[in-house]
Design a protein around this motif. Structure first.
Motif, PDB file in Angstrom:
ATOM      1  N   PHE A  90     -73.651  38.693  33.268  1.00 16.24           N
ATOM      2  CA  PHE A  90     -73.499  40.124  33.009  1.00 16.24           C
ATOM      3  C   PHE A  90     -73.443  40.924  34.312  1.00 16.24           C
ATOM      4  CE2 PHE A  90     -75.867  38.467  29.264  1.00 16.24           C
ATOM      5  CZ  PHE A  90     -74.811  38.564  28.371  1.00 16.24           C
ATOM      6  N   ASN A  91     -72.990  42.178  34.167  1.00 18.29           N
ATOM      7  CA  ASN A  91     -72.857  43.092  35.302  1.00 18.29           C
ATOM      8  C   ASN A  91     -72.012  42.481  36.422  1.00 18.29           C
ATOM      9  OD1 ASN A  91     -73.203  45.393  36.890  1.00 18.29           O
ATOM     10  ND2 ASN A  91     -75.091  44.641  37.807  1.00 18.29           N
ATOM     11  N   TRP A  92     -70.916  41.834  36.041  1.00 17.70           N
ATOM     12  CA  TRP A  92     -70.048  41.256  37.070  1.00 17.70           C
ATOM     13  C   TRP A  92     -68.629  41.819  37.039  1.00 17.70           C
ATOM     14  CZ3 TRP A  92     -65.770  38.749  35.156  1.00 17.70           C
ATOM     15  CH2 TRP A  92     -65.847  38.242  33.843  1.00 17.70           C
ATOM     16  N   GLN A  93     -68.247  42.435  35.941  1.00 21.69           N
ATOM     17  CA  GLN A  93     -66.881  42.960  35.874  1.00 21.69           C
ATOM     18  C   GLN A  93     -66.768  44.233  36.715  1.00 21.69           C
ATOM     19  OE1 GLN A  93     -65.766  43.451  31.755  1.00 21.69           O
ATOM     20  NE2 GLN A  93     -65.620  41.246  31.410  1.00 21.69           N
ATOM     21  N   ARG A  94     -65.756  44.277  37.547  1.00 21.39           N
ATOM     22  CA  ARG A  94     -65.522  45.420  38.417  1.00 21.39           C
ATOM     23  C   ARG A  94     -64.205  46.097  38.021  1.00 21.39           C
ATOM     24  NH1 ARG A  94     -69.975  44.868  38.566  1.00 21.39           N
ATOM     25  NH2 ARG A  94     -71.386  44.331  40.266  1.00 21.39           N
ATOM     26  N   PRO A  95     -63.968  47.313  38.483  1.00 23.50           N
ATOM     27  CA  PRO A  95     -62.739  48.011  38.097  1.00 23.50           C
ATOM     28  C   PRO A  95     -61.476  47.202  38.405  1.00 23.50           C
ATOM     29  CG  PRO A  95     -64.252  49.539  39.135  1.00 23.50           C
ATOM     30  CD  PRO A  95     -64.852  48.171  39.293  1.00 23.50           C
ATOM     31  N   THR A  96     -60.498  47.337  37.530  1.00 22.97           N
ATOM     32  CA  THR A  96     -59.198  46.691  37.716  1.00 22.97           C
ATOM     33  C   THR A  96     -58.237  47.696  38.349  1.00 22.97           C
ATOM     34  OG1 THR A  96     -58.674  47.280  35.430  1.00 22.97           O
ATOM     35  CG2 THR A  96     -59.502  45.057  35.828  1.00 22.97           C
ATOM     36  N   ALA A  97     -57.065  47.207  38.755  1.00 21.49           N
ATOM     37  CA  ALA A  97     -56.093  48.080  39.429  1.00 21.49           C
ATOM     38  C   ALA A  97     -54.711  47.891  38.828  1.00 21.49           C
ATOM     39  CB  ALA A  97     -56.056  47.762  40.924  1.00 21.49           C
ATOM     40  N   GLN A  98     -53.968  48.983  38.812  1.00 24.06           N
ATOM     41  CA  GLN A  98     -52.583  48.927  38.374  1.00 24.06           C
ATOM     42  C   GLN A  98     -51.758  49.870  39.257  1.00 24.06           C
ATOM     43  OE1 GLN A  98     -49.913  49.592  34.324  1.00 24.06           O
ATOM     44  NE2 GLN A  98     -52.124  49.405  34.145  1.00 24.06           N
ATOM     45  N   VAL A  99     -50.662  49.349  39.796  1.00 30.01           N
ATOM     46  CA  VAL A  99     -49.801  50.148  40.675  1.00 30.01           C
ATOM     47  C   VAL A  99     -48.589  50.626  39.881  1.00 30.01           C
ATOM     48  CG1 VAL A  99     -48.427  50.170  42.791  1.00 30.01           C
ATOM     49  CG2 VAL A  99     -50.559  48.849  42.700  1.00 30.01           C
ATOM     50  N   VAL A 100     -48.359  51.930  39.931  1.00 26.86           N
ATOM     51  CA  VAL A 100     -47.197  52.529  39.269  1.00 26.86           C
ATOM     52  C   VAL A 100     -46.450  53.362  40.312  1.00 26.86           C
ATOM     53  CG1 VAL A 100     -46.385  54.031  37.408  1.00 26.86           C
ATOM     54  CG2 VAL A 100     -48.446  52.629  37.068  1.00 26.86           C
ATOM     55  N   ARG A 101     -45.282  52.875  40.724  1.00 28.22           N
ATOM     56  CA  ARG A 101     -44.443  53.581  41.710  1.00 28.22           C
ATOM     57  C   ARG A 101     -45.247  54.014  42.942  1.00 28.22           C
ATOM     58  NH1 ARG A 101     -42.498  55.496  36.885  1.00 28.22           N
ATOM     59  NH2 ARG A 101     -43.650  57.456  37.069  1.00 28.22           N
ATOM     60  N   ASN A 102     -45.904  53.078  43.554  1.00 24.47           N
ATOM     61  CA  ASN A 102     -46.644  53.274  44.807  1.00 24.47           C
ATOM     62  C   ASN A 102     -47.883  54.166  44.665  1.00 24.47           C
ATOM     63  OD1 ASN A 102     -46.833  52.372  47.484  1.00 24.47           O
ATOM     64  ND2 ASN A 102     -46.129  54.349  48.258  1.00 24.47           N
ATOM     65  N   HIS A 103     -48.268  54.454  43.433  1.00 26.79           N
ATOM     66  CA  HIS A 103     -49.541  55.146  43.183  1.00 26.79           C
ATOM     67  C   HIS A 103     -50.455  54.132  42.500  1.00 26.79           C
ATOM     68  CE1 HIS A 103     -51.795  59.019  42.454  1.00 26.79           C
ATOM     69  NE2 HIS A 103     -52.475  58.168  41.699  1.00 26.79           N
ATOM     70  N   ILE A 104     -51.674  54.003  42.998  1.00 26.80           N
ATOM     71  CA  ILE A 104     -52.568  52.996  42.422  1.00 26.80           C
ATOM     72  C   ILE A 104     -53.610  53.664  41.525  1.00 26.80           C
ATOM     73  CG2 ILE A 104     -54.112  52.954  44.461  1.00 26.80           C
ATOM     74  CD1 ILE A 104     -54.425  49.882  43.853  1.00 26.80           C
ATOM     75  N   PHE A 105     -53.753  53.108  40.341  1.00 31.81           N
ATOM     76  CA  PHE A 105     -54.766  53.564  39.393  1.00 31.81           C
ATOM     77  C   PHE A 105     -55.890  52.529  39.356  1.00 31.81           C
ATOM     78  CE2 PHE A 105     -50.898  55.681  38.149  1.00 31.81           C
ATOM     79  CZ  PHE A 105     -51.326  56.964  37.818  1.00 31.81           C
ATOM     80  N   ILE A 106     -57.095  52.975  39.618  1.00 34.59           N
ATOM     81  CA  ILE A 106     -58.272  52.109  39.532  1.00 34.59           C
ATOM     82  C   ILE A 106     -58.913  52.369  38.172  1.00 34.59           C
ATOM     83  CG2 ILE A 106     -60.514  51.540  40.531  1.00 34.59           C
ATOM     84  CD1 ILE A 106     -58.141  50.737  42.302  1.00 34.59           C
ATOM     85  N   GLU A 107     -59.012  51.314  37.373  1.00 38.35           N
ATOM     86  CA  GLU A 107     -59.431  51.447  35.975  1.00 38.35           C
ATOM     87  C   GLU A 107     -60.860  50.928  35.806  1.00 38.35           C
ATOM     88  OE1 GLU A 107     -54.952  50.325  34.321  1.00 38.35           O
ATOM     89  OE2 GLU A 107     -56.429  48.741  34.723  1.00 38.35           O
ATOM     90  N   CYS A 108     -61.741  51.807  35.375  1.00 44.13           N
ATOM     91  CA  CYS A 108     -63.122  51.353  35.160  1.00 44.13           C
ATOM     92  C   CYS A 108     -63.601  51.790  33.779  1.00 44.13           C
ATOM     93  CB  CYS A 108     -64.052  51.864  36.252  1.00 44.13           C
ATOM     94  SG  CYS A 108     -64.121  53.635  36.467  1.00 44.13           S
ATOM     95  N   PHE A 109     -64.658  51.144  33.313  1.00 47.47           N
ATOM     96  CA  PHE A 109     -65.164  51.464  31.978  1.00 47.47           C
ATOM     97  C   PHE A 109     -65.469  52.960  31.925  1.00 47.47           C
ATOM     98  CE2 PHE A 109     -67.700  51.600  28.222  1.00 47.47           C
ATOM     99  CZ  PHE A 109     -67.242  50.544  27.451  1.00 47.47           C
ATOM    100  N   PRO A 110     -64.984  53.664  30.884  1.00 48.46           N
ATOM    101  CA  PRO A 110     -65.110  55.123  30.854  1.00 48.46           C
ATOM    102  C   PRO A 110     -66.563  55.596  30.878  1.00 48.46           C
ATOM    103  CG  PRO A 110     -63.609  54.353  29.138  1.00 48.46           C
ATOM    104  CD  PRO A 110     -64.272  53.146  29.706  1.00 48.46           C
ATOM    105  N   GLY A 111     -66.836  56.503  31.764  1.00 45.54           N
ATOM    106  CA  GLY A 111     -68.156  57.114  31.893  1.00 45.54           C
ATOM    107  C   GLY A 111     -68.077  58.147  32.998  1.00 45.54           C
ATOM    108  N   LYS A 112     -68.573  59.326  32.758  1.00 48.12           N
ATOM    109  CA  LYS A 112     -68.461  60.413  33.743  1.00 48.12           C
ATOM    110  C   LYS A 112     -68.986  59.982  35.113  1.00 48.12           C
ATOM    111  CE  LYS A 112     -70.212  65.079  34.686  1.00 48.12           C
ATOM    112  NZ  LYS A 112     -70.989  64.679  35.878  1.00 48.12           N
ATOM    113  N   ASP A 113     -70.225  59.503  35.145  1.00 49.43           N
ATOM    114  CA  ASP A 113     -70.835  59.107  36.420  1.00 49.43           C
ATOM    115  C   ASP A 113     -70.130  57.898  37.029  1.00 49.43           C
ATOM    116  OD1 ASP A 113     -72.782  61.094  36.143  1.00 49.43           O
ATOM    117  OD2 ASP A 113     -74.104  59.771  35.011  1.00 49.43           O
TER     118      ASP A 113
END
Length: 317
Positions: free
Chosen positions: A51-74
């Protein structure tokens, strides 16, 4: 910063490898839990623990990178801070990477978090559970015995045991119980699963001198959450008094959104009665109280922001 020389180590451990090798037009951290193509999993994940090992994933769209993490404000804000800190350090060292000013985040709401949890495998938790133990449940093998975690490999894993005719579920989370995510988990357990008691076993940080990390446990009955004081009854009091009085420190807790907020100036301005800080405990307690269920915590003190020690936030993994 209270992490002093360790600050450069921590972001380097957490930042996705895609950010370390090239320049992007922008970096946006978003609250999305996605671990399949075209999202790319982080190489910093430590799969030597359940547990507590998954880290944010990444996706590149037209040279802009989106870092995807489990939704939570903090959680989303914390990840954006880590990335900005990392890129600022590299910029100061002369490396050509994405400018830290190009980092932004799309705020997650509590409803975003709830939706993600309601889509998770937590919906498969067996009925009739009275007490839930959250956190470092894989370290509680004296209670659970040998475990094959249920949940079909989703973001939650659990095992259910019976103690004195009471059904107790030990639940771990493969992403991070960060901040308000933890409170929403407690709310969901109470409202959708009828859970009556939540115990949180994890790690937190001392803000008082003279406390050596990894030598004491922490508990308490009060947390400062924003401008509110949350108070509850410690259901572990009798057991601690009987079995662990010499190694448990009791004190007032304060919720912090992210550890990169913990500067020397911040430490100096802390209310004098605060002994511990972390992003989750107070929000869990608040959620439990609002849900009409019982809550307590028992944590390892894994770092001390009031003084430098070998054990700190950058190497407690």
């Amino acid at each position: 910063h209270t992490m002093s020389t360790f600050l450069d180590r921590y972001p380097n451990l957490e930042v996705h490898q895609a950010l370390k090798s090239r320049v992007y037009t922008g970096v946006t951290v978003i609250g999305v839990y996605r671990r399949t193509h075209p999202s790319v999993v982080s190489k910093t994940e430590r799969r030597d623990k359940p547990f507590n090992w998954q880290r944010p994933t990444a996706q590149v769209v037209r040279n802009h990178i989106f870092i995807e993490c489990f939704p939570g404000k903090d959680h989303v804000e914390h990840q954006a801070e880590i990335i900005s800190t990392y890129l600022r350090e590299k910029q100061q060292q002369g490396q050509i990477l994405t400018p830290p000013s190009h980092v932004s985040f799309a705020p997650s709401s509590s409803s975003d978090t709830r939706r993600a949890l309601e889509r998770s495998n937590l919906t498969q938790l067996p009925k009739g559970v009275h007490t839930v133990v959250l956190g470092l449940v894989h370290r509680l093998d004296q209670l659970t015995g040998p475990v094959s975690w249920d949940g079909d490999g989703g973001c939650f894993g659990w095992t259910v045991r019976q103690f004195n005719n009471r059904s107790v579920a030990f639940i771990g989370f493969r992403p991070s119980f960060w901040g308000d995510i933890s409170g929403e988990i407690v709310r969901l357990l109470a409202s959708k699963h009828g859970v009556r008691e939540v115990l949180y076993v994890g790690k937190l940080v001392s803000v008082r001198k003279g406390v050596t990390p990894n030598t004491q446990l922490a508990t308490g009955t009060k947390s400062l959450v924003g401008d509110k004081v949350v108070v509850w009854e410690n259901v572990l009091d009798d057991s601690i008094g009987r079995y662990a009085a010499t190694c448990v420190t009791e004190g007032t807790h304060m919720s912090v959104g992210g550890i990169l907020h913990d500067t020397e100036d911040w430490l100096a301005k802390l209310p004098k009665n605060v002994a511990f800080v972390d992003p989750e405990t107070g929000l869990m307690a608040q959620a439990a109280k609002e849900s009409g269920i019982r809550f307590s915590y028992l944590h390892i003190i894994s770092d001390n922001l009031a003084e430098n020690n070998e054990g700190d936030l950058s190497n407690e993994r």
